[in-house]
Design an enzyme around this catalytic site. Structure first.
Site, PDB file in Angstrom:
ATOM      1  N   CYS A   1    -132.312 -81.615 -33.335  1.00 59.67           N
ATOM      2  CA  CYS A   1    -133.218 -80.851 -32.595  1.00 59.67           C
ATOM      3  C   CYS A   1    -134.066 -79.877 -33.367  1.00 59.67           C
ATOM      4  CB  CYS A   1    -132.308 -79.778 -31.624  1.00 59.67           C
ATOM      5  SG  CYS A   1    -133.028 -79.182 -30.386  1.00 59.67           S
TER       6      CYS A   1
ATOM      7  N   HIS B   1    -128.298 -84.148 -28.903  1.00 56.09           N
ATOM      8  CA  HIS B   1    -127.175 -83.557 -29.895  1.00 56.09           C
ATOM      9  C   HIS B   1    -125.885 -84.413 -29.633  1.00 56.09           C
ATOM     10  CE1 HIS B   1    -129.110 -79.262 -30.227  1.00 56.09           C
ATOM     11  NE2 HIS B   1    -129.936 -79.659 -29.321  1.00 56.09           N
TER      12      HIS B   1
ATOM     13  N   GLU C   1    -123.390 -83.791 -31.128  1.00 55.72           N
ATOM     14  CA  GLU C   1    -122.197 -82.881 -31.251  1.00 55.72           C
ATOM     15  C   GLU C   1    -121.752 -82.133 -30.140  1.00 55.72           C
ATOM     16  OE1 GLU C   1    -125.134 -82.208 -32.073  1.00 55.72           O
ATOM     17  OE2 GLU C   1    -125.710 -80.070 -31.700  1.00 55.72           O
TER      18      GLU C   1
END
Lengths: 227, 77
Positions: A85, A201, A203
């Protein structure tokens, strides 16, 4: 396996990334942007967020911070660098990756789960991955990837497109493009494929309570590839 | 020495904010507005009185930070 996550003023996915890396077995250290040197690492991560409040252009100020020269040296010597990002935006601003992330075509901040088809050939990030269509999360205002026609041609010719926005079946079509990115590009590699920048993302998808676990597949596979 | 810099998107590069402004203006009754491109303006105060030198610095500043030349052009005025 040692990793380092760089924290800039305004980073906000640094701790999520730390949790994710540790969960899958990395020994992770957090590194402040104003430091000169990187700890001994096999992987450097530039996390998501809004470094310097997105002033001037997203990632432009972070791209000139003190630690960045060490990141550039690390990357140029073949070290693995992952930018997620805002991290992707920073990588384009440093010139390590081609192109630029522009404002989303619909001028809206987009926060939702999407699917990406990943490029699993000849790179440490995705090769041998169990699934090549992953459900990940995006949250950005400037994720509309753009590059010149010549750059696009060289990205395609060198197999440097890392991930495309697609539907749940892996079909890459206009309907699955959330932000207007050229050719549905969600992530790219550098020429040597040791640097990956992508908007989604992983994560944020490492636990069932976080609406999915395809991020776990990414981290587990990455660690396996590095061993 | 004051230097003024204007950074604009290159022609052909999508400018969604400019487009939204144009559509709003059309909606407000300015039917004659065909296109709007949004840019950035910088007032830079550079030490010294040598105009030539200041403009050289400004050019370097633009190339290294203020403009991303993949999508933007700059003008020093």
């Amino acid at each position: 396996m040692n990793s380092s996550v760089i924290i800039f003023p305004g980073s906000n996915c640094d701790r999520d990334m730390d949790v994710a890396l540790k969960k899958f077995g990395f020994k992770n250290k957090m590194v402040w942007h104003d430091d000169d040197e990187l700890p001994n690492s096999e992987l450097i991560v530039l996390p998501g967020g809004f470094s310097y409040g997105d002033y001037l252009r997203c990632g432009s100020i972070a791209g000139k911070s003190k630690i960045i020269q060490s990141v550039i040296d690390f990357a140029n010597s073949g070290g693995l660098v992952l930018g997620i990002c805002n991290g992707f935006q920073i990588l384009t601003e440093t010139g390590l990756l081609k192109g630029v992330l522009q404002q989303n075509k619909n001028i809206e901040f987009i926060c939702k789960n999407i699917f990406v088809k990943v490029n699993n050939s000849e790179n440490k990030f995705f090769e041998n991955i169990d699934k090549d269509v992953l459900e990940l999360h995006i949250a950005h205002n400037e994720g509309n990837y753009f590059c010149t026609e010549d750059e696009l041609k060289s990205l395609e010719d060198n197999n440097q497109i890392a991930a495309y926005y697609c539907n749940s079946d892996g079909k890459i079509d206009e309907k699955s493009n959330p932000n207007g990115a050229i050719k549905n590009i969600a992530g790219i590699f550098n020429e040597k494929k040791n640097i990956l920048g992508m908007m989604p993302h992983p994560e944020r998808m490492i636990d069932q309570s976080l609406s999915g676990e395809d991020g776990s597949i990414f981290f587990e596979n990455l660690l396996k590839n590095l061993k | 020495m004051k230097v003024k810099v204007i950074v604009t998107l290159k022609s052909g590069v999508l400018d969604p904010q400019g487009k939204a402004i144009q559509q709003t203006l059309n909606g407000m009754g300015f039917a004659n507005v065909k296109d709007v491109r949004q840019g950035k303006y910088f007032d830079i105060n550079i030490d010294g009185s040598d105009e030539q030198k200041a403009k050289q610095s400004a050019e370097e500043i633009c190339k290294k930070l203020l403009a991303n030349q993949v999508i933007e052009d700059f003008k020093i005025i």
